[in-house]
Design an enzyme around this catalytic site. Structure first.
Site, mmCIF file in Angstrom:
data_model
loop_
_atom_site.group_PDB
_atom_site.id
_atom_site.type_symbol
_atom_site.label_atom_id
_atom_site.label_comp_id
_atom_site.label_asym_id
_atom_site.label_seq_id
_atom_site.Cartn_x
_atom_site.Cartn_y
_atom_site.Cartn_z
ATOM 1 N N TYR A 1 -3.351 4.127 -9.636
ATOM 2 C CA TYR A 1 -2.417 4.930 -8.852
ATOM 3 C C TYR A 1 -1.056 4.949 -9.581
ATOM 4 O O TYR A 1 -0.632 3.930 -10.133
ATOM 5 C CB TYR A 1 -2.302 4.328 -7.442
ATOM 6 C CG TYR A 1 -1.157 4.901 -6.655
ATOM 7 C CD1 TYR A 1 -1.128 6.253 -6.327
ATOM 8 C CD2 TYR A 1 -0.083 4.111 -6.274
ATOM 9 C CE1 TYR A 1 -0.066 6.795 -5.639
ATOM 10 C CE2 TYR A 1 0.981 4.649 -5.572
ATOM 11 C CZ TYR A 1 0.982 5.988 -5.262
ATOM 12 O OH TYR A 1 2.037 6.528 -4.588
ATOM 13 N N LYS B 1 -3.429 4.866 4.261
ATOM 14 C CA LYS B 1 -4.476 5.868 4.067
ATOM 15 C C LYS B 1 -5.533 5.745 5.169
ATOM 16 O O LYS B 1 -5.243 5.966 6.313
ATOM 17 C CB LYS B 1 -5.041 5.713 2.651
ATOM 18 C CG LYS B 1 -3.954 5.629 1.554
ATOM 19 C CD LYS B 1 -3.167 6.897 1.466
ATOM 20 C CE LYS B 1 -1.976 6.957 0.545
ATOM 21 N NZ LYS B 1 -1.416 5.851 -0.122
ATOM 22 N N ARG C 1 9.657 -11.553 10.402
ATOM 23 C CA ARG C 1 9.315 -11.513 8.969
ATOM 24 C C ARG C 1 8.343 -12.646 8.605
ATOM 25 O O ARG C 1 7.576 -12.542 7.655
ATOM 26 C CB ARG C 1 10.586 -11.558 8.100
ATOM 27 C CG ARG C 1 10.305 -11.456 6.608
ATOM 28 C CD ARG C 1 11.469 -10.881 5.820
ATOM 29 N NE ARG C 1 12.743 -11.462 6.163
ATOM 30 C CZ ARG C 1 13.166 -12.657 5.781
ATOM 31 N NH1 ARG C 1 12.410 -13.418 5.013
ATOM 32 N NH2 ARG C 1 14.360 -13.100 6.151
ATOM 33 N N ASP D 1 -8.040 -2.983 -5.609
ATOM 34 C CA ASP D 1 -7.452 -2.039 -4.656
ATOM 35 C C ASP D 1 -8.612 -1.270 -4.027
ATOM 36 O O ASP D 1 -9.276 -0.471 -4.689
ATOM 37 C CB ASP D 1 -6.494 -1.097 -5.410
ATOM 38 C CG ASP D 1 -5.807 -0.092 -4.492
ATOM 39 O OD1 ASP D 1 -6.379 0.239 -3.429
ATOM 40 O OD2 ASP D 1 -4.715 0.385 -4.851
HETATM 41 C C1 PLP Z 1 -5.116 3.778 -4.506
HETATM 42 C C2 PLP Z 1 -3.719 3.579 -4.014
HETATM 43 N N1 PLP Z 1 -3.171 2.349 -4.053
HETATM 44 C C3 PLP Z 1 -1.904 2.131 -3.631
HETATM 45 C C4 PLP Z 1 -1.112 3.149 -3.150
HETATM 46 C C5 PLP Z 1 0.302 2.853 -2.711
HETATM 47 O O1 PLP Z 1 0.344 2.713 -1.323
HETATM 48 P P1 PLP Z 1 1.661 3.028 -0.427
HETATM 49 O O2 PLP Z 1 1.985 4.461 -0.612
HETATM 50 O O3 PLP Z 1 1.194 2.678 0.953
HETATM 51 O O4 PLP Z 1 2.742 2.131 -0.913
HETATM 52 C C6 PLP Z 1 -1.641 4.440 -3.073
HETATM 53 C C7 PLP Z 1 -0.813 5.542 -2.558
HETATM 54 O O5 PLP Z 1 -1.176 6.698 -2.650
HETATM 55 C C8 PLP Z 1 -2.969 4.663 -3.523
HETATM 56 O O6 PLP Z 1 -3.527 5.886 -3.506
#
Ligand code: PLP
Length: 395
Positions: A111, A208, A58, A183
């Site tokens: 998101y 992703k 961790r 992001d």
């Molecule tokens: C733009 C974006 N940010 C963050 C996330 C969250 O990521 P995670 O599903 O890996 O927790 C997603 C998930 O679809 C996303 O599309």
């Protein structure tokens, strides 16, 4: 060789590599929770920082550290912190900048779970988020108060593909001593490098495109500030506990090797689908920054080197038309997530973005009938044939 002398494609394969003791081409997976000491003296030297060694996964693990170093090289940062998911990265980074009584200023289109965490969870701890249209820089500046500690945005946004000016926002933020967190999940460092444009921290859902194969849930946060990365790792990731598995770090390292090739193909497939949809009489609206008529097109050309693999669009009719279209697809799979080899489709208002109040959807740039496609790596003709058949079924 120094990272600065190498191209992106090479860094994605070699950055931070070390010669393995058995000269294995690929790094070993250190699938261990803990690391042993020969005796208490060695333990004492380690805990008092006289000896540098791994203690507990961790807090650090060689496979995870390699992934962190490689991501930092790709995003032009100095170091990064890997997390168990994108949401673990996002919530930890946001919490690292705010405390009870502080405010986050976020773009209005986020998101779904990022919106959910900031709108529903954080207020329980006295942290308020206000949502503004960050395409309007004057509105951003007007909305900043002494309580504002961080600006948070996605660009391109999920699912309406809006483009926000990272460089201009970063200038505003610097004037007020505020941090900027971007992001970068949709663009990836292959198409956009927010730290080079002035952002303080980049976060990813590494689930992703970074993974690229739909077999990992992971996150990462990258910065140019080594002290900040230390604070984020030991004060937040380690304490809140959202640690990445070493096995998943290894899968992400494998995914990174083909990131540039995959992103090129995702974009080609997106372009092919957009060209097809543009001429279809049933299509009412297409959201893709590569289209000249997209309001963020010029800015995307300035701050990105490509437009990405996500296309959102609306058909004439209502949500029932969108449902029928999705039902008629055969090759393209109905699923949340994106960035995989398989082309995926979803209806955000009914799936990933359910948290948004329905009457407000138009403010966030989409509607109940918006369909989002994450283009995969299949042959574009097969994808278009599937879309064509699905649209015929709707007519
Ligand atoms: C733009 C974006 N940010 C963050 C996330 C969250 O990521 P995670 O599903 O890996 O927790 C997603 C998930 O679809 C996303 O599309």
């Amino acid at each position: 060789m120094e990272n600065k002398d190498l191209h992106f494609d090479t860094l994605a394969i070699h950055a931070a590599e070390k010669t393995d003791q058995n000269q294995a081409l690929n790094p070993p997976i250190y699938m261990t929770s803990t690391f042993t000491f020969t005796d208490l003296q060695q333990a004492d030297d380690t805990f008092s920082f006289k000896r540098k060694a791994f203690v507990y996964t961790r807090g650090g693990n060689p496979t995870i550290n390699l992934f962190e170093a490689r991501m930092a090289a790709l995003e032009s940062g100095v170091d990064s912190v890997a997390f168990a998911s994108g949401m673990a990265a996002i919530t930890s980074v946001l919490l690292s900048f705010v405390k009870n009584g502080d405010e986050i200023l976020a773009h209005r289109n986020l998101y779904g779970s990022t919106f959910g965490a900031t709108a529903h969870l954080f207020p329980n701890y006295g942290i308020i988020t206000r949502y503004v249209n960050m395409s309007d820089l004057k509105q951003v500046e007007k909305s900043i108060t002494p309580k504002t500690k961080v600006l948070y945005l996605e660009t391109p946004t999920n699912p309406s593909l809006e483009i926000i000016d990272i460089a201009e926002l970063s200038k505003i933020a610097r004037n007020y001593g505020i941090k900027v967190v971007v992001d970068n999940t949709f663009a990836t460092p292959y198409f956009q490098k927010p730290l080079e444009l002035g952002a303080d921290v980049v976060v990813h859902s590494a689930t992703k495109y970074i993974s690229g194969h739909g077999d990992v849930v992971a996150g990462v946060a990258i910065s140019k500030d080594q002290e900040y990365i230390h604070r984020l790792k030991f004060g937040y990731m380690c304490e809140l506990g959202g640690v990445l598995s070493p096995f998943n770090a290894w899968l992400l390292l494998r995914g990174l090797k083909t990131l540039s090739l995959r992103m090129k193909r995702h974009e080609e497939n997106a372009m092919a689908i957009v060209r097809y949809l543009k001429n279809h009489p049933l299509v009412e609206k297409i959201m893709y920054p590569g289209l000249e008529e997209h309001p963020g097109h010029e800015l995307a050309r300035k701050q990105m080197t490509g437009f990405g693999g996500i296309v959102s669009f609306e058909l004439k009719g209502d949500v029932e038309t969108a449902k029928a279209f999705v039902r008629n697809l055969k090759l393209i799979k109905l699923a949340v997530s994106l960035g995989d080899a398989e082309t995926l489709v979803e209806v955000p208002a009914l799936m990933t973005h359910r948290d948004y109040p329905e009457e407000k959807l138009h403010e966030f740039g989409f509607s109940r009938k918006t369909v989002r496609i994450s283009t995969g790596l299949e042959h574009p003709d097969d994808l278009i044939e599937d879309i064509e058949r699905a649209l015929k079924g709707v007519e």
